[in-house]
Design a protein around this motif. Sequence first.
Motif, mmCIF file in Angstrom:
data_model
loop_
_atom_site.group_PDB
_atom_site.id
_atom_site.type_symbol
_atom_site.label_atom_id
_atom_site.label_comp_id
_atom_site.label_asym_id
_atom_site.label_seq_id
_atom_site.Cartn_x
_atom_site.Cartn_y
_atom_site.Cartn_z
ATOM 1 N N THR A 110 0.860 -1.176 0.000
ATOM 2 C CA THR A 110 0.000 0.000 0.000
ATOM 3 C C THR A 110 0.899 1.230 0.000
ATOM 4 N N VAL A 111 0.775 2.051 -1.028
ATOM 5 C CA VAL A 111 1.680 3.182 -1.230
ATOM 6 C C VAL A 111 0.968 4.482 -0.867
ATOM 7 N N LEU A 112 1.643 5.329 -0.074
ATOM 8 C CA LEU A 112 1.122 6.636 0.314
ATOM 9 C C LEU A 112 1.839 7.730 -0.483
ATOM 10 N N PHE A 113 1.060 8.598 -1.110
ATOM 11 C CA PHE A 113 1.596 9.781 -1.786
ATOM 12 C C PHE A 113 1.339 10.983 -0.876
ATOM 13 N N GLU A 114 2.346 11.357 -0.083
ATOM 14 C CA GLU A 114 2.152 12.369 0.950
ATOM 15 C C GLU A 114 1.733 13.712 0.380
ATOM 16 N N GLY A 115 2.193 14.032 -0.827
ATOM 17 C CA GLY A 115 1.844 15.318 -1.419
ATOM 18 C C GLY A 115 0.369 15.468 -1.742
ATOM 19 N N LEU A 116 -0.358 14.343 -1.826
ATOM 20 C CA LEU A 116 -1.793 14.382 -2.109
ATOM 21 C C LEU A 116 -2.653 14.263 -0.860
ATOM 22 N N CYS A 117 -2.036 13.899 0.258
ATOM 23 C CA CYS A 117 -2.796 13.663 1.491
ATOM 24 C C CYS A 117 -3.308 14.980 2.073
ATOM 25 N N HIS A 118 -4.596 15.001 2.451
ATOM 26 C CA HIS A 118 -5.222 16.176 3.057
ATOM 27 C C HIS A 118 -5.364 16.048 4.579
ATOM 28 N N SER A 119 -4.749 15.022 5.157
ATOM 29 C CA SER A 119 -4.718 14.853 6.619
ATOM 30 C C SER A 119 -6.115 14.800 7.233
ATOM 31 N N CYS A 120 -7.046 14.139 6.549
ATOM 32 C CA CYS A 120 -8.414 14.065 7.080
ATOM 33 C C CYS A 120 -8.564 12.967 8.130
ATOM 34 N N GLY A 121 -7.663 11.978 8.130
ATOM 35 C CA GLY A 121 -7.728 10.901 9.109
ATOM 36 C C GLY A 121 -8.707 9.795 8.767
ATOM 37 N N GLY A 122 -9.390 9.902 7.632
ATOM 38 C CA GLY A 122 -10.401 8.906 7.285
ATOM 39 C C GLY A 122 -9.835 7.528 7.031
ATOM 40 N N CYS A 123 -8.645 7.448 6.428
ATOM 41 C CA CYS A 123 -8.065 6.135 6.129
ATOM 42 C C CYS A 123 -7.812 5.340 7.404
ATOM 43 N N ARG A 124 -7.389 6.047 8.454
ATOM 44 C CA ARG A 124 -7.146 5.360 9.733
ATOM 45 C C ARG A 124 -8.446 4.807 10.309
ATOM 46 N N LEU A 125 -9.526 5.558 10.133
ATOM 47 C CA LEU A 125 -10.808 5.133 10.709
ATOM 48 C C LEU A 125 -11.414 3.944 9.965
ATOM 49 N N VAL A 126 -11.217 3.887 8.647
ATOM 50 C CA VAL A 126 -11.870 2.823 7.879
ATOM 51 C C VAL A 126 -11.031 1.549 7.788
ATOM 52 N N CYS A 127 -9.774 1.604 8.205
ATOM 53 C CA CYS A 127 -8.921 0.416 8.097
ATOM 54 C C CYS A 127 -9.437 -0.692 9.025
ATOM 55 N N PRO A 128 -9.828 -1.848 8.487
ATOM 56 C CA PRO A 128 -10.383 -2.914 9.329
ATOM 57 C C PRO A 128 -9.322 -3.692 10.102
ATOM 58 N N HIS A 129 -8.050 -3.441 9.813
ATOM 59 C CA HIS A 129 -6.975 -4.199 10.452
ATOM 60 C C HIS A 129 -6.122 -3.344 11.390
ATOM 61 N N ASP A 130 -6.577 -2.099 11.643
ATOM 62 C CA ASP A 130 -5.849 -1.201 12.545
ATOM 63 C C ASP A 130 -4.380 -1.080 12.130
ATOM 64 N N ALA A 131 -4.166 -0.956 10.814
ATOM 65 C CA ALA A 131 -2.801 -0.930 10.296
ATOM 66 C C ALA A 131 -2.299 0.487 10.009
#
Length: 282
Positions: free
Chosen positions: A89-110
Motif C-alpha cells: 500500500t503506497v502513500l503519496f504524501e503530497g496528495l494527502c489532506h490529513s483528514c484521518g479517514g483512512c485510519r478510521l476505515v482500516c479494518p486491520h488497525d494498520a
Amino acid sequence: MKLAIASGKGGTGKTTLSVALAQVADRPVQLLDCDVEEPNSHLFFEQAATDCEIVTVPVPRIDEQRCQHCGACGEFCAFNALACLPTETVLFEGLCHSCGGCRLVCPHDAISEQQQRIGVIRKARHGKIDLFSGVLDVGLAMSPPLIRALKRHQNDETLILLDCPPGTSCPLSTTIQDADMVLLITEPTPFGLHDLEIAVETVRQLKRPIAVIINRSDLGDNSVTNYCRRERIPVLLQLPYEKRVAVAYSRGEGLLDALPGLETQLEIVLQHAEKLYRESLS
C-alpha cells in the motif's frame, strides 16, 4: 471586521495596499499574510519577526505487518493519496489532506498518524499592527492547512486584514471563507478583467460581499469599470499609475512612503468597506 484583500492574479498591488490599509487604520490591526508560498508583507517593515511557531499536520503511517492490502483505505480516499497494490500500500504524501479517514476505515488497525512539519508562522509587532506571516516549507504544495493554522490567530476584537494568495484556487477559498468583506484588487487590462471575473464568481460562490479597487487605472481601458457597473460591484478607489510608487517599492518602502497624501482616501476605503459589510447583514 475581517477584510480580505484578494486578486485574481498576481502583481496587482494586493500586498502593497494591504500594508497601507493596515497603516492608516485608526485602531489595532492584525495583518495576516496568507500568501504562504511567497509571503512578502514583512518586507515593508523594519523589525524582524520576534516569534516563530512550527506548524504540523497528521500524516498516515502504514504498518506493513498488519496491512492486508484490502484496499479499504484507497477506496475511501477522495484525493488518491493511497494506492493499494496486491503486495503493498503506497502513500503519496503530497496528495494527502490529513483528514484521518483512512485510519478510521482500516479494518486491520494498520494505519496510525505521525505529525509532519509543513511550515512556520512568524509573528512581529509594528506599533498598532500585529503581523502574522505563514511560510510554507520548500517543496510542499498543500498550503490550506498552514493558512488555517495562521487564521487561528485571529482576534475578533481588532480589525483583521487578510492578505490573500493570488488566484482563485483552494488557498484563496480557505482564506476568504469566513471573511466579512472581500476587496478585489485589479487593473484595467484584458488580463485584469478576465481574472477579476473569475475571482468575482469564486467569491460569490462563498457568499461574501465584494468591492473593487482598480490599480494603475489610467493605463488601460474602461472594461473593468463597465463590468463592475453591470455587476453592481462598488469601486471604492481608482489609483492612477505613479512612478514614485514603483521607485519606493524597489527600496522596500510602502505606498504611503511614496504618496503620503493617499492616507485620507484609504481611510475612506476602510469606512466604505465596513459600511458595505453592515449593509450585507440587513
